[in-house]
Design a protein around this motif. Structure first.
Motif, PDB file in Angstrom:
ATOM      1  N   HIS A 245       0.921  -1.211   0.001  1.00 38.11           N
ATOM      2  CA  HIS A 245       0.208   0.041   0.000  1.00 38.11           C
ATOM      3  C   HIS A 245       0.886   1.307  -0.012  1.00 38.11           C
ATOM      4  CE1 HIS A 245      -2.852  -3.105   1.502  1.00 38.11           C
ATOM      5  NE2 HIS A 245      -3.810  -2.261   1.261  1.00 38.11           N
ATOM      6  N   VAL A 246       0.828   2.147  -0.940  1.00 42.44           N
ATOM      7  CA  VAL A 246       1.615   3.445  -1.262  1.00 42.44           C
ATOM      8  C   VAL A 246       1.197   4.092   0.076  1.00 42.44           C
ATOM      9  CG1 VAL A 246       2.306   5.396  -2.713  1.00 42.44           C
ATOM     10  CG2 VAL A 246       1.832   3.134  -3.525  1.00 42.44           C
ATOM     11  N   HIS A 247       0.084   4.293   0.191  1.00 39.00           N
ATOM     12  CA  HIS A 247      -0.471   5.177   1.600  1.00 39.00           C
ATOM     13  C   HIS A 247      -0.898   3.981   2.528  1.00 39.00           C
ATOM     14  CE1 HIS A 247      -2.808   6.884   4.709  1.00 39.00           C
ATOM     15  NE2 HIS A 247      -2.800   7.814   4.272  1.00 39.00           N
ATOM     16  N   PRO A 248       0.207   3.751   3.554  1.00 40.56           N
ATOM     17  CA  PRO A 248       0.087   2.471   4.288  1.00 40.56           C
ATOM     18  C   PRO A 248      -1.136   2.436   5.234  1.00 40.56           C
ATOM     19  CG  PRO A 248       1.566   4.191   5.333  1.00 40.56           C
ATOM     20  CD  PRO A 248       1.115   4.989   3.861  1.00 40.56           C
ATOM     21  N   GLN A 249      -1.326   1.048   5.228  1.00 41.13           N
ATOM     22  CA  GLN A 249      -2.660   0.951   6.000  1.00 41.13           C
ATOM     23  C   GLN A 249      -2.479   1.373   7.713  1.00 41.13           C
ATOM     24  OE1 GLN A 249      -3.971  -3.525   5.191  1.00 41.13           O
ATOM     25  NE2 GLN A 249      -1.864  -3.500   4.808  1.00 41.13           N
TER      26      GLN A 249
ATOM     27  N   LEU B 230       5.636  10.683   1.517  1.00 41.42           N
ATOM     28  CA  LEU B 230       6.825  11.414   1.160  1.00 41.42           C
ATOM     29  C   LEU B 230       8.365  10.923   1.573  1.00 41.42           C
ATOM     30  CD1 LEU B 230       7.644  14.400   0.253  1.00 41.42           C
ATOM     31  CD2 LEU B 230       7.707  15.044   2.659  1.00 41.42           C
ATOM     32  N   LYS B 231       8.335  10.142   2.879  1.00 34.63           N
ATOM     33  CA  LYS B 231       9.555   9.203   3.101  1.00 34.63           C
ATOM     34  C   LYS B 231       9.920   8.230   2.015  1.00 34.63           C
ATOM     35  CE  LYS B 231       9.806  10.208   8.097  1.00 34.63           C
ATOM     36  NZ  LYS B 231       9.497   9.781   9.343  1.00 34.63           N
TER      37      LYS B 231
ATOM     38  N   GLU C 182       5.825   6.220 -11.284  1.00 32.09           N
ATOM     39  CA  GLU C 182       4.416   7.001 -11.712  1.00 32.09           C
ATOM     40  C   GLU C 182       3.915   7.764 -10.693  1.00 32.09           C
ATOM     41  OE1 GLU C 182       3.153   7.585 -15.196  1.00 32.09           O
ATOM     42  OE2 GLU C 182       5.260   6.763 -15.731  1.00 32.09           O
ATOM     43  N   ILE C 183       3.468   6.936  -9.815  1.00 33.05           N
ATOM     44  CA  ILE C 183       3.060   7.671  -8.510  1.00 33.05           C
ATOM     45  C   ILE C 183       3.756   8.530  -7.852  1.00 33.05           C
ATOM     46  CG2 ILE C 183       2.488   7.078  -6.203  1.00 33.05           C
ATOM     47  CD1 ILE C 183       1.402   4.280  -7.100  1.00 33.05           C
ATOM     48  N   PHE C 184       4.968   8.617  -7.573  1.00 30.74           N
ATOM     49  CA  PHE C 184       5.823   9.357  -6.964  1.00 30.74           C
ATOM     50  C   PHE C 184       6.213  10.858  -7.792  1.00 30.74           C
ATOM     51  CE2 PHE C 184       8.061   6.093  -4.445  1.00 30.74           C
ATOM     52  CZ  PHE C 184       7.072   6.360  -3.179  1.00 30.74           C
TER      53      PHE C 184
ATOM     54  N   TRP D 244      -1.181  12.972  -1.697  1.00 34.35           N
ATOM     55  CA  TRP D 244      -1.460  11.615  -2.057  1.00 34.35           C
ATOM     56  C   TRP D 244      -2.629  11.249  -1.269  1.00 34.35           C
ATOM     57  CZ3 TRP D 244      -0.604   8.965  -6.425  1.00 34.35           C
ATOM     58  CH2 TRP D 244      -1.225   7.938  -6.178  1.00 34.35           C
ATOM     59  N   ALA D 245      -3.854  11.430  -1.649  1.00 33.99           N
ATOM     60  CA  ALA D 245      -5.148  11.401  -1.079  1.00 33.99           C
ATOM     61  C   ALA D 245      -5.986  10.751  -2.333  1.00 33.99           C
ATOM     62  CB  ALA D 245      -5.527  12.688  -0.650  1.00 33.99           C
TER      63      ALA D 245
END
Length: 676
Positions: A566-570, A606-607, A625-627, A637-638
């Motif tokens: 998960h890019v935005h972590p759980q 960001l990290k 692509e995401i970054f 990132w939302a």
């Protein structure tokens, strides 16, 4: 079978996890054993193979054998594992994965990893390993090693990484409404069997290992098959035996095998393309052969003579040497992506397709070799010769167009490669040389196929090799177009991969679903349950369409990856929360190796981006692509940003699929067969 070993006996028993649980057995990994080293590829392949056996109705699944000694340990019956710890440990991890991720599914499988208040599997002098397994299994009183300790401890990191991968496998199956997870858990519990060989605890293990290593030649199923097929051949038996041997040795290129086995052939006059099929240039009188007709002797008898050191000369096959003389110095070693047993089965499927026969009945895997060939063994000499001659053609195309693991002098790790073929003069003799090709689309797309789907079957090889046999003179671009087309068909088919691949090899097209059904699937927030194929397919398309002036992109290779991140972590470190539908959306996910996944952990986006950018290579092109989007929108990132990324990725897939469907439509219009 007795489970009691006397001081001079090695006894055997059949075990299942159910028997282990019912008897209260424990397992101890002794201090002299190496760490648990199975990769995530190994555990995924085993898990998927057992799942396939369950899905196809196989009554049981044989996992192999173990060697153990019975020891008294805290009033429990404990087996010290001398051999078999990798499989046994993986079975314990599967039990833990079901306990953690199969909520609401009752099965005793979830109980197996624990024995009362202990981990069923313990490690001598390695309390941290036992604590890790026990705490994962639910023993809260045990201290769980921290992330940093796991990352730097060779005994812990593979355990943690493989458990993560197995948990994702269980989660994916739980979300499949057509899959009976409870029945599968019961199958793992009671139908996965292995042979446990029990030695006396007082036995000298050094002597035991020495006797195991010098016990002689073991007769493998492929040896039995060769003997049974050659028994049906009465003329030119030695010739067809040599063809088989040239095809069998996969850790060398085909032309090198042929040159050693057929030294009297006029090699100075032969171009590589002359090897595409068997010809009279390789026919020799049997008296000139190094392998004479040995009719009248059974394989068992010949094997007994070899073991006794009294084998007649005509029982010995020519030994193939992996020589590097007159071979390009850069390419020094190759290893096939499949074993010879599976290559034989793919060849047999192509043979059936050519004959208009139905597909093989048994499940496609190396362990079913003899079952797959029962039909061919009933055929006459001419048919069996025709099969062996087809095997020659398949091996030629396999070595020409299918990737191999290739090592180079300047690299320690092998990479999937194709080679260019040239001819050079040395000492008045012409030699066929190979040089590794630059990384290209054909390698990358084959990597997608090799690392996804049923890895024990590799169904795509039947389809690709069948097409190559039908059109043996294709160019690089034509082979790529063929592979892209069949990859598209296999990804969209509503039939099984086995059914679809056989249809393609037969010159027909499988029934395909409309692309919008896949878009609907990819728009569903499935989290770690998404098929890994779609992530890897995107990597291929992003690489293919990318700007190769970017050196990091040019060097990027599609590799085995089994862990969805998960890019935005759980559980983001600052407790920032996304809605579940966004958190588990395809746009918020990337496929990584377990090591790459754990390196990002629960850091902020960001990290993660900073870590990603500091690495010498890209972990994932989708993540790149995401970054890049994250940077473009001011480090946000939302829900809106991940939805934008998801839309872009689906457009990449849609554009490619649309082009492939146009190609298929042209084939239909030209009158090619289709069942859909």
């Amino acid at each position: 079978m007795s489970s009691v070993a006397t001081c001079h006996q090695v006894n055997t028993e059949l075990l299942t996890l159910q028997k282990v649980n019912d008897r209260g057995l424990g397992f101890l990994i002794p201090s002299y054993q190496r760490p648990y080293v199975w990769s995530d590829d190994d555990v995924v392949k085993l898990f998927e193979d057992i799942k396939e056996a369950f899905s196809t109705g196989e009554t049981q699944y044989f996992i192999g054998s173990s060697l153990s000694a019975r020891r008294a340990f805290d009033d429990r019956e404990v087996y010290e594992l001398i051999d078999g710890q990798q499989r046994t440990t993986t079975l314990m991890l599967i039990s833990i994965a079901f306990k953690a991720k199969a909520e609401g599914v009752y099965s005793k499988l979830a109980e197996v990893s624990l024995l009362a208040e202990h981990s069923r599997l313990s490690f001598e002098i390695r309390d941290s390993v036992s604590n890790l397994l026990g705490s994962y299994a639910g023993l809260e009183k045990l201290p769980r090693p921290g992330d940093e300790e796991i990352k730097h401890d060779e005994y812990l990191k593979s355990l943690a990484a493989n458990l993560t991968v197995l948990q994702q496998q269980v989660e994916r199956l739980k979300k499949d409404p057509d899959f009976d997870l409870g029945a599968f858990a019961d199958y793992l519990y009671s139908k996965v069997i292995w042979v446990n060989n029990i030695v006396p605890v007082t036995m000298d293990l050094n002597r035991l290992f020495a006797s195991m290593n010098t016990a002689g030649i073991q007769l493998e199923p492929v040896d039995l098959l060769k003997a049974r097929l050659l028994k049906k051949i009465n003329t030119d038996k030695a010739l067809y035996s040599k063809i088989w041997q040239a095809c069998e040795h996969l850790e060398n290129y085909f032309e090198r095998n042929l040159r050693q086995l057929f030294p009297q052939t006029g090699w100075n006059d032969l171009e590589y393309k002359a090897l595409k099929r068997f010809s009279g240039a390789f026919s020799q009188p049997e008296s000139a052969s190094g392998i004479e007709d040995s009719r009248g002797k059974s394989v068992v008898l010949l094997l007994a003579e070899v073991n006794a050191g009294d084998a007649p000369e005509n029982a010995k096959e020519i030994e193939l040497n992996d020589t590097t003389e007159n071979i390009d110095a850069e390419t020094v070693y190759c290893r096939s992506i499949i074993g010879f047993e599976l290559l034989l089965i793919h060849t047999l499927r192509i043979f059936h397709a050519q004959k208009g026969w139905p597909d093989l009945g048994p499940r496609i895997k190396a362990g079913n070799l003899l079952a797959c060939f029962e039909g061919l063994l009933k055929q006459d000499e001419a048919v069996i010769k025709a099969f062996i001659e087809l095997l020659w053609q398949v091996r030629y195309q396999f070595d020409t167009w299918v990737v191999k693991w290739v090592e180079h002098d300047d690299r320690e790790d092998p990479q999937l490669r194709l080679t260019t073929i040239s001819r050079s003069l040395s000492g008045n003799h012409y030699y066929i040389n190979r040089t590794a090709k630059d990384l290209g689309e054909l390698v990358q797309l084959q990597s997608v196929r090799n690392f996804t789907g049923d890895r024990s079957a590799q169904y795509w090889l039947t389809a690709l090799l069948g097409r190559l046999i039908d059109q043996p003179d294709m160019t690089d671009s034509q082979v790529l177009a063929t592979l892209e087309q069949l990859d598209n068909e296999l990804s969209l088919t509503t039939e099984t991969q086995k059914e679809a691949s056989f249809k393609i090899a037969s010159g027909r097209h499988p029934v395909l679903a409309a692309w919008f059904t896949k878009e609907r699937y990819l728009d569903t927030p499935l989290g770690t349950s998404f098929e890994h194929y779609w992530f890897q397919k995107l990597e291929y398309l992003l690489w293919k369409n990318g700007d190769k002036r970017n050196d990091k992109l040019k060097r990027y290779r599609i590799t085995s990856k089994n862990s969805i991140e998960h890019v935005h972590p759980q559980n983001e470190e600052h407790k920032t929360v996304l809605a579940k539908s966004s958190l588990n959306a395809f746009g918020n996910l990337v496929l990584l190796s377990p090591g790459e996944n754990s390196s990002y952990s629960n850091q902020t986006v960001l990290k993660k981006k900073a870590d990603f950018q500091s690495k010498p290579r890209y972990d994932s092109l989708k993540l790149r692509e995401i970054f890049e989007l994250h940077t473009d929108v001011g480090n946000q990132w939302a829900e809106a940003e991940l939805a934008t990324h998801q839309k872009r990725m689906l457009e990449v897939l849609r554009t490619h699929q649309k082009r492939m469907l146009e190609v298929l439509r042209m084939h239909y219009q030209q009158g090619e067969g289709s069942d859909g």
